[in-house]
Design a protein around this motif. Structure first.
Motif, short mmCIF file in Angstrom:
data_model
loop_
_atom_site.label_atom_id
_atom_site.label_comp_id
_atom_site.label_asym_id
_atom_site.label_seq_id
_atom_site.Cartn_x
_atom_site.Cartn_y
_atom_site.Cartn_z
N MET A 74 0.81 -1.21 0.00
CA MET A 74 0.00 0.00 0.00
C MET A 74 0.85 1.27 0.00
O MET A 74 0.37 2.36 -0.25
N GLY A 75 2.09 1.18 0.29
CA GLY A 75 2.99 2.33 0.40
C GLY A 75 4.09 1.97 1.39
O GLY A 75 3.79 1.51 2.49
N ARG A 76 5.32 2.15 1.00
CA ARG A 76 6.41 1.71 1.87
C ARG A 76 7.53 2.75 1.90
O ARG A 76 7.71 3.51 0.96
N GLU A 77 8.28 2.71 3.02
CA GLU A 77 9.41 3.61 3.17
C GLU A 77 10.67 2.89 2.72
O GLU A 77 10.93 1.74 3.12
N VAL A 78 11.44 3.51 1.86
CA VAL A 78 12.66 2.91 1.32
C VAL A 78 13.86 3.76 1.74
O VAL A 78 13.77 4.58 2.67
N GLU A 79 14.99 3.58 1.07
CA GLU A 79 16.22 4.29 1.46
C GLU A 79 16.01 5.80 1.44
O GLU A 79 15.23 6.32 0.67
N ASP A 80 16.78 6.46 2.33
CA ASP A 80 16.74 7.92 2.47
C ASP A 80 15.38 8.44 2.90
O ASP A 80 15.05 9.61 2.69
N LEU B 2 2.13 15.63 -6.65
CA LEU B 2 2.81 15.83 -5.37
C LEU B 2 4.18 16.44 -5.63
O LEU B 2 4.84 16.07 -6.62
N PRO B 3 4.65 17.33 -4.77
CA PRO B 3 6.00 17.90 -4.96
C PRO B 3 7.08 16.81 -4.88
O PRO B 3 7.03 15.94 -4.01
N GLY B 4 7.99 16.84 -5.82
CA GLY B 4 9.09 15.90 -5.81
C GLY B 4 8.72 14.49 -6.27
O GLY B 4 9.51 13.56 -6.09
N LEU B 5 7.52 14.34 -6.85
CA LEU B 5 7.10 13.01 -7.32
C LEU B 5 7.97 12.61 -8.50
O LEU B 5 8.04 13.32 -9.51
N SER C 291 -4.21 8.76 1.83
CA SER C 291 -4.37 8.85 0.38
C SER C 291 -4.10 10.25 -0.13
O SER C 291 -4.57 11.24 0.45
N ASN C 292 -3.36 10.32 -1.22
CA ASN C 292 -3.09 11.58 -1.91
C ASN C 292 -3.37 11.40 -3.40
O ASN C 292 -2.92 10.43 -4.01
N ALA D 91 -5.00 8.63 -9.97
CA ALA D 91 -4.56 7.52 -9.13
C ALA D 91 -4.41 8.03 -7.70
O ALA D 91 -4.61 9.22 -7.41
N VAL D 92 -4.06 7.13 -6.80
CA VAL D 92 -3.90 7.47 -5.39
C VAL D 92 -2.50 7.07 -4.94
O VAL D 92 -2.05 5.95 -5.20
N PHE D 93 -1.80 8.00 -4.26
CA PHE D 93 -0.48 7.71 -3.70
C PHE D 93 -0.65 7.60 -2.19
O PHE D 93 -1.17 8.53 -1.52
N ILE D 94 -0.24 6.48 -1.63
CA ILE D 94 -0.42 6.21 -0.21
C ILE D 94 0.84 6.58 0.56
O ILE D 94 1.94 6.11 0.24
N VAL D 95 0.68 7.44 1.57
CA VAL D 95 1.77 7.78 2.50
C VAL D 95 1.47 7.07 3.82
O VAL D 95 0.39 7.30 4.42
N PRO D 96 2.36 6.17 4.27
CA PRO D 96 2.09 5.42 5.52
C PRO D 96 1.87 6.36 6.71
O PRO D 96 2.51 7.41 6.83
N ARG D 97 0.96 5.98 7.58
CA ARG D 97 0.66 6.79 8.77
C ARG D 97 1.74 6.57 9.84
O ARG D 97 2.25 5.48 9.98
#
Length: 460
Positions: free
Chosen positions: A363-369, A397-400, A433-434, A454-460
């Motif tokens: 659903m959305g994951r945090e990766v390097e940096d 989204l900024p920086g997408l 959701s964004n 589409a929807v971009f998911i940022v983990p809570r």
């Protein structure tokens, strides 16, 4: 009072239609030639290096000359069926069962099979005499030859029918080795047997009992619909012409020759009034007109006319004027609107489709940096018949940023599943959701692009 038994089906009595000659018979053969040239010829036409008319169920693509339809475009096929239905309603309201009498496949193939039968077995009287004869070599030869020709026509018809769903040139190559697939064998034989049985054996039974149109077409008739009519005021009392002077003055124009019955493919007597078995082929009109010419009386004892015209003695101009009545105008307006809407939709149709499918396993994951990554799958369809090079971009989204290759090439009428990965810096966007947008732009044609949300998911 004894109860009456009403039979819904009567045992078939052999009908030997006499060959009719005249204006309507000529028009009927024109329709036979036109419909069969179209049916047998269209699968062999090529367009952009492929079959011009092909309903390819294997690849789920429908090729109609320059248009390629996909399962998502089923609405166009539905619209085509609606157009055909309204066109049939319109023609029926104006001219009755003229479709049945001149262009219906059952009528067309019955006419072809009857032509074969007449050429091999002879005229109506000769066919009747042949059937009454006992077994003989001559009879067996004629019957066998007729059925062999019928079978050949039926097989060619079945082969052509399958050629609309399987490329017919490939099908023709498979004929030499009989290397058909099981479904090809089934449909070739099934359609061949249907043609052979319906046109060779059932004939008028199809029109009387199997065709639903014969049952509900009366709902589209009114008193200004053109139908085959017998002018009883002029024709009755009927009787044979007499050589004695003055005897014919007491009779109507009908000489009771029964030729109108002999030429009827369904075996009815039109002089008994309009019957649902009448297919409007006008064979009786040609037969009666030829008799009227011989007895030196005006044509039109049996003719195309309307109930109002018969009651009020309308002329041809008055019949045409009454044809433009509310029912006809409504059918015409609806038909015109549907055709305009379909043509406009096809003209504005973009030959590019894209569906954005999220990877449900992530659903959305945090990766390097600390970057946040979402994975998607683009289902891209190039519905045109030219190769296209596309550039993929994302915004919202900024920086997408897009991590996967941003350019993709699709061959003509190709469908491609293309995975992409999108990332944004940590802290960008709201938790959850964004909304974003993914765009596909053709590098060959600047006007060709598609944009999907589409929807971009940022983990809570």
């Amino acid at each position: 009072m004894e109860p009456q038994v009403i039979k819904m089906y009567a045992a078939r009595e052999q009908i030997y239609p006499r060959e009719a000659k005249g204006r309507y018979a000529t028009w009927r053969w024109v329709c036979v030639w036109l419909t069969q040239l179209a049916f047998y010829g269209l699968p062999w036409l090529t367009w952009n290096g492929r079959q011009a008319l092909l309903f390819d169920l294997t690849t789920r693509k429908f090729y109609i000359f320059g248009v390629v339809l996909w399962p998502q475009d089923f609405i166009y096929l539905a619209a085509l069926l609606i157009i055909c239905a309204y066109l049939l309603f319109l023609v029926t309201a104006i001219a009755g069962r003229v479709w049945c009498g001149f262009s219906c496949p059952q009528t067309v193939y019955t006419e072809i099979f009857l032509w074969v039968e007449r050429r091999i077995e002879g005229t109506r009287s000769a066919r009747m005499a042949l059937d009454k004869q006992g077994p003989s070599v001559r009879k067996a030869f004629k019957k066998t030859a007729k059925h062999v020709v019928w079978g050949a026509i039926a097989l060619w018809t079945g082969f052509t029918f399958v050629g609309y769903f399987t490329p017919i040139k490939e099908l023709a190559r498979e004929v030499t080795t009989l290397n058909f697939g099981p479904w090809e064998w089934f449909w070739v034989l099934f359609y061949s047997l249907a043609t052979y049985g319906n046109a060779g054996w059932l004939r008028e039974q199809v029109c009387k009992y199997m065709c639903p149109y014969a049952r509900f077409q009366s709902a589209m008739f009114d008193q200004d619909t053109l139908i085959i009519t017998y002018d009883a005021k002029r024709g009755e009392p009927r009787g044979a012409m007499s050589k004695k002077a003055g005897n014919n003055d007491k009779l109507g124009d009908c000489i009771d020759c029964t030729l109108c019955v002999q030429v009827c493919p369904t075996g009815i007597d039109i002089r008994n009034g309009l019957q649902y078995e009448c297919i409007g082929c006008a064979a009786c009109v040609d037969a009666c007109n030829s008799v009227m010419d011989k007895v030196e009386r005006p044509r039109g004892l049996i003719r195309y006319s309307t109930d109002h015209a018969m009651e009020n003695n309308f002329n041809s101009k008055q019949i045409r004027q009454r044809a433009m009545r509310p029912r006809v105008l409504i059918y015409t307006s609806i038909l015109a609107l549907i055709i305009i809407a379909v043509c406009t939709s096809l003209a504005l149709r973009t030959p590019l489709k894209m569906d954005v499918i999220r990877d449900r396993g992530s659903m959305g994951r945090e990766v390097e940096d600390g970057m946040i990554e979402n994975v998607y799958r683009l289902q891209i369809m190039n519905t045109s018949e030219q190769s296209q090079h596309f550039k993929i971009s994302a915004s919202g989204l900024p920086g997408l940023t897009l991590l996967t290759r941003e350019e993709v090439t699709l061959q003509p009428t190709e469908t491609l599943g293309w995975p992409i990965r999108l990332r944004v810096p940590h802290g960008v966007g709201e938790k959850g959701s964004n909304k974003i947008a993914i765009e596909l732009q053709s590098l060959d044609d600047p006007s060709l692009h598609v944009r999907e949300s589409a929807v971009f998911i940022v983990p809570r």
